[in-house]
Enzyme design. Structure first.
Site, PDB file in Angstrom:
ATOM      1  N   ARG A  47       0.791  -1.110  -0.158  1.00  0.00           N
ATOM      2  CA  ARG A  47      -0.049  -0.034  -0.027  1.00  0.00           C
ATOM      3  C   ARG A  47       0.978   1.281   0.064  1.00  0.00           C
ATOM      4  O   ARG A  47       2.294   1.153  -0.032  1.00  0.00           O
ATOM      5  CB  ARG A  47      -1.093   0.028   1.284  1.00  0.00           C
ATOM      6  CG  ARG A  47      -0.599  -0.586   2.502  1.00  0.00           C
ATOM      7  CD  ARG A  47       0.421   0.005   3.033  1.00  0.00           C
ATOM      8  NE  ARG A  47       0.229   1.480   3.377  1.00  0.00           N
ATOM      9  CZ  ARG A  47       1.027   2.371   3.759  1.00  0.00           C
ATOM     10  NH1 ARG A  47       2.446   1.888   3.856  1.00  0.00           N
ATOM     11  NH2 ARG A  47       1.100   3.760   3.789  1.00  0.00           N
ATOM     12  N   GLY A  48       0.185   2.379  -0.129  1.00  0.00           N
ATOM     13  CA  GLY A  48       0.954   3.564  -0.184  1.00  0.00           C
ATOM     14  C   GLY A  48       1.316   4.055  -1.872  1.00  0.00           C
ATOM     15  O   GLY A  48       1.441   2.984  -2.642  1.00  0.00           O
ATOM     16  N   ARG A  94      -7.216  -0.236  -6.833  1.00  0.00           N
ATOM     17  CA  ARG A  94      -7.490   0.827  -6.045  1.00  0.00           C
ATOM     18  C   ARG A  94      -7.695   2.220  -6.757  1.00  0.00           C
ATOM     19  O   ARG A  94      -7.015   2.815  -7.480  1.00  0.00           O
ATOM     20  CB  ARG A  94      -6.258   0.935  -4.944  1.00  0.00           C
ATOM     21  CG  ARG A  94      -6.404  -0.227  -3.856  1.00  0.00           C
ATOM     22  CD  ARG A  94      -5.420   0.061  -2.908  1.00  0.00           C
ATOM     23  NE  ARG A  94      -6.044   0.896  -1.866  1.00  0.00           N
ATOM     24  CZ  ARG A  94      -5.521   1.290  -0.842  1.00  0.00           C
ATOM     25  NH1 ARG A  94      -4.146   1.171  -0.516  1.00  0.00           N
ATOM     26  NH2 ARG A  94      -6.226   2.042   0.143  1.00  0.00           N
ATOM     27  N   ASP A 248      -2.032  10.864  -1.887  1.00  0.00           N
ATOM     28  CA  ASP A 248      -2.489   9.848  -2.968  1.00  0.00           C
ATOM     29  C   ASP A 248      -2.683  10.489  -4.266  1.00  0.00           C
ATOM     30  O   ASP A 248      -2.727   9.662  -5.617  1.00  0.00           O
ATOM     31  CB  ASP A 248      -3.610   9.097  -2.378  1.00  0.00           C
ATOM     32  CG  ASP A 248      -3.063   8.040  -1.441  1.00  0.00           C
ATOM     33  OD1 ASP A 248      -2.999   8.318  -0.232  1.00  0.00           O
ATOM     34  OD2 ASP A 248      -2.833   6.818  -1.732  1.00  0.00           O
TER      35      ASP A 248
HETATM   36  O1  MRU Z   1      -4.661   3.100   1.982  1.00  0.00           O
HETATM   37  P1  MRU Z   1      -2.995   3.189   2.014  1.00  0.00           P
HETATM   38  O2  MRU Z   1      -2.257   2.888   3.001  1.00  0.00           O
HETATM   39  O3  MRU Z   1      -2.265   2.899   0.579  1.00  0.00           O
HETATM   40  O4  MRU Z   1      -2.883   5.037   2.058  1.00  0.00           O
HETATM   41  C1  MRU Z   1      -1.686   5.444   2.039  1.00  0.00           C
HETATM   42  C2  MRU Z   1      -1.475   6.833   2.366  1.00  0.00           C
HETATM   43  O5  MRU Z   1      -2.582   7.572   2.271  1.00  0.00           O
HETATM   44  C3  MRU Z   1      -0.404   7.527   2.098  1.00  0.00           C
HETATM   45  O6  MRU Z   1      -0.184   8.660   3.092  1.00  0.00           O
HETATM   46  C4  MRU Z   1       0.019   8.233   0.639  1.00  0.00           C
HETATM   47  O7  MRU Z   1       0.002   6.896  -0.205  1.00  0.00           O
HETATM   48  C5  MRU Z   1       1.414   8.653   0.505  1.00  0.00           C
HETATM   49  S1  MRU Z   1       2.673   7.375   0.475  1.00  0.00           S
HETATM   50  C6  MRU Z   1       4.059   7.980   0.453  1.00  0.00           C
END
Ligand code: MRU
Length: 357
Positions: A47-48, A94, A248
């Site tokens: 994730r991220g 996603r 994101d």
């Molecule tokens: O649902 P996730 O864990 O994928 O969400 C991640 C985030 O909101 C992070 O802050 C974002 O992707 C930045 S990662 C460098």
């Protein structure tokens, strides 16, 4: 750093640290198919935003490789048609992180241009597949480089002795390595500044409690975990000098979509005169959208809210909502740190300039 987030091995297996299990178990999963990579993105093994983009690129390579073993895939046009179907499938894993679509589009574009030429000069689909492999590795390596540049630019904003609050995990675990928001913190620490971090727990997936704390502790960076609802109190007590988060998707006017709860933190920061910084690569900026209103917000299974680690905590059949992201309007954003430098309001103008427009 003793761990890695993901990699494409020489034997074409994609390896990822399982972020659903951290920090209690350190397990790497092995993926050999594009369907496996799709599921890993959807189920949040990885994730991220940037890490999802890199994963999708690796997944597309596995998909391309599997296609050329099919007897009916014996020319460029058939390959392209089926490959683009796989690309659309990967894209649907996603919806909020724009890096996923960015990586998918980058590889599709390459197949359509260079891939077509390569095939025209030498009708061997293996050459097109190897082009995709190289591109996916390029995206991986570029991501680490970009994060380091972002860190170098952003570190000037963090003064010696600062306590910095972060939300979710925008670290090495959310990227190919080094991190965006945590990358800026790493860069400041590497300049010998004393920085300590306050990490929001980040319900419901607990990226802050499980991932940010673990990753920073692995690096010896001081971190204190707080419940999400404690940020306001700490700010009011003067315990926080700056907030730094990842993103994101950023609209062309500087509105920022990030993990659910980010908006609340930004409003609290403004109320308490604390700078609110966003660290994100240019690939997170979506020039196709004018404002945050156009950003699709992922809704996830409500089981993530009504249960914790599979244990039900809310009454059976209670109604629940599980929005995974929110949008912080640009007026709360003090600066956006990118690999090309720090952008300040007016974001419409500074973002356009960063893209050379
Ligand atoms: O649902 P996730 O864990 O994928 O969400 C991640 C985030 O909101 C992070 O802050 C974002 O992707 C930045 S990662 C460098």
């Amino acid at each position: 750093m003793a761990f890695y987030t993901l990699k494409l091995r020489d034997d074409d297996v994609v390896e990822m640290i399982d972020q659903r299990k951290l920090p209690l178990e350190i397990i790497y999963v092995e993926l050999k198919t594009y369907e496996g990579v799709y599921a890993a993105i959807k189920d949040m093994v990885v994730r991220g935003a940037p890490a999802i983009g890199v994963s999708a690129a690796f997944g597309l390579y596995l998909g391309a490789k599997s296609l050329i073993s099919l007897p009916e895939v014996n020319n460029y046009e058939t390959f392209k048609k089926k490959f683009f179907k796989i690309a659309d499938f990967m894209f649907s894993a996603r919806p909020t992180a724009v890096n996923l679509g960015w990586a998918v589009d980058r590889i599709k574009g390459l197949v359509e241009t260079e891939g077509k030429n390569i095939y025209k000069n030498n009708p061997d689909l293996k050459k097109v597949v190897s082009l995709i492999r190289n591109e996916s590795l390029k995206i991986y390596n570029e991501d680490i480089e970009i994060n380091k540049n972002m860190g170098r630019y952003g570190a000037v904003l963090l003064k010696d002795g600062y306590t910095v609050l972060t939300h979710c995990n925008a670290g090495a675990l959310a990227t190919a390595g080094y991190g965006t928001a945590l990358g800026v913190i790493r860069a400041a620490v590497s300049e010998n500044k004393k920085i300590s971090v306050v990490s929001d727990e980040t319900r419901p997936f607990l990226q802050g409690a499980r991932l940010t704390t673990w990753e920073l502790m692995e690096d010896g960076i001081p971190v204190t975990l707080i419940a999400d609802n404690s940020a306001g109190l700490l700010m009011r007590k003067g315990k926080i000098n700056a907030v730094i988060v990842g993103a994101d998707r950023i609209a062309s006017n500087g509105d920022v979509a990030n993990k659910i709860g980010t908006y609340q933190v930004a409003v609290l920061a403004k109320e308490n005169d604390i700078p609110f910084y966003v660290a994100a690569p240019l690939s997170t900026i979506d020039l196709n959208i004018k404002s945050g209103d156009e950003i699709p917000i992922e809704e996830r299974d409500i089981n993530e809210v009504v249960s914790i680690f599979g244990k039900r905590i809310a009454p059976e059949s209670v109604k629940a909502l599980n929005y995974a992201f929110d949008v912080t309007p640009n007026k709360y954003v003090s600066a956006i740190i990118t690999e090309k430098g720090i952008l300040y309001p007016d974001y419409k103008k500074s973002i356009a300039e960063a893209f050379g427009k």
